[in-house]
Design a protein around this motif. Structure first.
Motif, short mmCIF file in Angstrom:
data_model
loop_
_atom_site.label_atom_id
_atom_site.label_comp_id
_atom_site.label_asym_id
_atom_site.label_seq_id
_atom_site.Cartn_x
_atom_site.Cartn_y
_atom_site.Cartn_z
N ALA A 67 0.74 -0.98 0.16
CA ALA A 67 0.03 -0.05 0.16
C ALA A 67 0.87 1.13 -0.07
CB ALA A 67 -0.91 -0.02 1.14
N ASP A 68 1.92 1.19 0.86
CA ASP A 68 2.96 2.48 0.96
C ASP A 68 3.44 2.39 -0.50
OD1 ASP A 68 1.86 2.69 3.30
OD2 ASP A 68 3.93 2.90 4.25
N ALA A 72 3.42 5.80 -3.03
CA ALA A 72 4.64 6.56 -3.56
C ALA A 72 4.82 6.77 -4.98
CB ALA A 72 5.69 5.71 -2.75
N ILE A 73 4.40 5.72 -5.52
CA ILE A 73 4.46 5.44 -7.10
C ILE A 73 3.14 6.53 -7.53
CG2 ILE A 73 3.68 4.08 -8.95
CD1 ILE A 73 5.12 1.77 -7.57
N LEU A 77 3.44 9.75 -9.81
CA LEU A 77 2.71 10.06 -11.01
C LEU A 77 1.80 11.21 -11.13
CD1 LEU A 77 2.39 6.38 -12.21
CD2 LEU A 77 4.34 7.86 -12.55
N GLY A 78 1.54 11.68 -9.99
CA GLY A 78 0.76 12.85 -9.80
C GLY A 78 -0.70 12.37 -9.81
N MET A 79 -0.89 10.97 -9.54
CA MET A 79 -2.39 10.62 -9.64
C MET A 79 -2.83 10.15 -8.26
SD MET A 79 -1.48 8.31 -12.94
CE MET A 79 -3.36 7.86 -13.39
N GLU A 240 13.33 4.86 -9.18
CA GLU A 240 13.56 6.03 -8.13
C GLU A 240 13.54 5.68 -6.61
OE1 GLU A 240 12.12 9.27 -11.50
OE2 GLU A 240 10.84 9.05 -9.66
N LEU A 241 12.45 5.05 -6.38
CA LEU A 241 12.10 4.57 -5.22
C LEU A 241 13.29 3.57 -4.27
CD1 LEU A 241 8.39 3.81 -4.93
CD2 LEU A 241 9.47 5.77 -4.04
N LYS A 242 14.00 3.06 -5.18
CA LYS A 242 15.10 2.05 -4.53
C LYS A 242 16.31 2.94 -4.63
CE LYS A 242 13.81 -2.43 -7.01
NZ LYS A 242 13.99 -3.27 -8.26
N GLU A 243 16.49 3.69 -5.43
CA GLU A 243 17.74 4.72 -5.46
C GLU A 243 17.68 5.71 -4.57
OE1 GLU A 243 18.95 4.03 -10.25
OE2 GLU A 243 18.12 6.02 -9.45
#
Ligand code: GLN
Length: 258
Positions: A67-68, A72-73, A77-79, A240-243
């Motif tokens: 869910a988190d 974050a994704i 994506l601005g959604m 991006e979330l990984k990095e």
């Protein structure tokens, strides 16, 4: 030229704050016509919220690692994100029919599922493990021959358990129900994903997880087959979330190192 029209349409929809463009039917049509979900302004995620620490209910809200990550994704994506809860074996059909944009459900990537959905890059290492009673004679996967084994319907645990020689496979809607059946002595073992297994064993006295895993696997997010645009967007966000270390932070919030 065509592209800019789509972009403007997307912007108008976003400005209208979803209401005007929401509804899965509108979105499905938009996807088919323009190949972009952005026009919908909202992503519909499906999951099975019976799978701690990846997805579970906390005061009726669906929380957990998936869910988190999904939030974050969606933010990137601005959604907007809407999460719907359903049986695990309904997730892939919901994506195929266009009722949902994606499933984030501790879903293991496998060849069979790849025929029906596309997967993003993987975001977690996982394993199917074996839970038994503390005093069980079952010490390794080989000892499962001829035993009564509980699994959650439609999961990889269910699929692999099918290969156990003379195994008596008992299917449950929820992993927790299989674990209850084990504590009641109705079955001999449960095959389930490692992290939920740890949670269930902690919550129920007298159980243990065997050291030797049944399988090693990896989780990814499932998206409608052929929607490479959304897969690409998700992959960029996941990267991006990984990095940035944000992904690890989310994991650490729900899984504390022993
Ligand atoms: N990882 C397993 C699978 O993909 C179980 C997932 C789950 O129960 N949510 O089949």
């Amino acid at each position: 030229m065509k592209k800019s029209v789509i972009t403007i349409a997307a912007a108008v929809c976003m400005a209208a704050l979803v209401t005007a463009c929401g509804g899965s039917q509108t979105k499905t049509e938009t996807t088919a016509a323009a190949g972009t979900e952005a026009a919908g302004g909202k992503l519909i995620m499906v999951t099975n919220a019976e799978f701690p620490p990846y997805e579970f209910r906390d005061n009726n809200e669906i929380v957990g690692i998936d869910a988190d990550i999904a939030r974050a994704i969606a933010d990137k994506l601005g959604m907007e994100l809407e999460i719907q809860d359903m049986a695990f074996d309904s997730l892939i059909p919901a994506i195929q029919s266009g009722k949902a944009d994606f499933a984030a459900a501790g879903m293991t990537v496998n060849e069979d599922r790849k025929k029906n959905v596309d997967f993003t890059d993987t975001y977690a290492e996982a394993a199917q493990v074996i839970i038994v009673k503390e005093d069980s004679a079952i010490a390794s996967p080989d000892d499962l021959t001829g035993k009564k084994i509980g699994v959650q319907t439609g999961t990889t645990g269910d699929i692999y358990a099918d290969d156990i020689e003379n195994g008596d496979i008992q299917r449950f809607n929820k992993g927790m129900e299989a674990v209850m059946s084990l504590t009641q002595g109705k079955i001999d073992a449960v095959i389930i994903d490692r992290e939920p297994a740890k949670v269930f064993v902690k919550e129920n006295a007298g159980l243990k997880i065997l050291d030797e895993a049944f399988t090693e696997e990896e989780y990814a997010i499932a998206i409608k087959k052929g929607n490479t645009e959304l897969v690409d967007k998700f992959n960029t966000a996941i990267k991006e979330l990984k990095e940035s270390g944000e992904l690890q932070k989310i994991v650490d919030k729900y899984i504390t190192a022993e």
